[in-house]
Design a protein around this motif. Structure first.
Motif, short mmCIF file in Angstrom:
data_model
loop_
_atom_site.label_atom_id
_atom_site.label_comp_id
_atom_site.label_asym_id
_atom_site.label_seq_id
_atom_site.Cartn_x
_atom_site.Cartn_y
_atom_site.Cartn_z
N LYS A 93 1.13 -0.97 -0.08
CA LYS A 93 0.05 0.28 -0.09
C LYS A 93 1.26 1.35 0.18
O LYS A 93 0.66 2.60 -0.84
N GLU A 94 2.23 1.10 0.95
CA GLU A 94 2.93 2.22 0.76
C GLU A 94 3.73 2.50 -0.22
O GLU A 94 4.02 3.25 -0.88
N SER A 95 3.47 1.42 -1.09
CA SER A 95 4.24 1.74 -2.22
C SER A 95 3.94 2.27 -3.44
O SER A 95 4.06 3.17 -4.16
N ILE A 96 2.53 1.84 -3.21
CA ILE A 96 1.42 2.53 -4.49
C ILE A 96 1.30 4.07 -4.17
O ILE A 96 1.56 4.52 -5.34
N LYS A 97 1.29 3.83 -3.05
CA LYS A 97 0.87 5.32 -2.69
C LYS A 97 2.28 5.90 -3.09
O LYS A 97 1.37 7.21 -3.33
N ASN A 98 3.05 5.63 -3.46
CA ASN A 98 4.06 6.66 -3.22
C ASN A 98 5.16 6.69 -4.92
O ASN A 98 5.08 7.56 -5.59
N THR A 99 4.42 5.23 -5.75
CA THR A 99 4.10 5.54 -6.93
C THR A 99 3.28 6.58 -7.88
O THR A 99 3.14 7.39 -8.24
N ASN A 100 1.89 6.35 -7.30
CA ASN A 100 1.24 7.68 -7.35
C ASN A 100 1.61 8.46 -7.54
O ASN A 100 1.30 9.48 -8.07
N ALA A 101 1.48 9.11 -6.57
CA ALA A 101 2.53 10.11 -6.05
C ALA A 101 3.51 10.82 -7.08
O ALA A 101 3.25 11.63 -7.22
N ALA A 102 4.57 10.02 -6.88
CA ALA A 102 5.35 10.02 -7.86
C ALA A 102 5.13 10.53 -9.49
O ALA A 102 5.76 11.41 -10.30
N LEU A 103 4.23 9.68 -9.84
CA LEU A 103 3.52 9.63 -10.81
C LEU A 103 2.27 10.56 -11.33
O LEU A 103 2.12 11.16 -12.92
#
Length: 144
Positions: A93-103
């Protein structure tokens, strides 16, 4: 599809972390509403007395039958195995949240509708999840 047939809703199996560290396992068609029910004391009898804090684990299943089977399998796991599963979900979940923020660093400032977002008007960032998992996307965005 015949007129009398209803489309199958996506079902979810989940574990809720309680105030004392316990895990409550269940299934639902609407994770956000179910968590609110647990937190308000209108969910399961167990969570009324053990204060539900939030999701420790959430998994989309094909249908109600699959969710019920998965719920039974999760309930048979030992506490340590459940904790490992929850830790993996939290990390993902944290990884997805960080990826989403970067994208989508500028998404909130300059949102541009695209074909893949037309069915997701309530998502504040581009949804990188599969369409059937969009409820999870909304939950993650709102509880980031």
């Amino acid at each position: 599809m015949a007129a009398s047939e209803k489309p199958e809703k996506t079902a979810y199996v989940y574990m809720v972390r309680c105030a004392g560290g316990q895990l409550y396992t269940g299934w639902t068609n609407d994770p956000e509403a179910r968590l609110k029910a647990h937190q308000s004391g209108k969910g399961a009898k167990y969570t009324r007395t053990h204060t539900a804090l939030g999701f420790a684990y959430l998994e989309a299943c094909a249908d109600k039958s699959a969710a019920l089977r998965r719920e039974i399998a999760l309930k048979k796991l030992k506490k340590a195995q459940k904790e490992t599963l929850c830790a993996g979900w939290t990390a993902e979940k944290e990884s997805i949240k960080n990826t989403n923020a970067a994208l989508c660093r500028n998404w909130a400032v300059n949102p541009v509708p695209t074909a893949d977002r037309m069915d997701k008007p309530d998502c504040i960032r581009p949804c990188i999840y599969k369409p059937r998992m969009h409820k999870i996307c909304i939950y993650l965005e709102n509880n980031a």
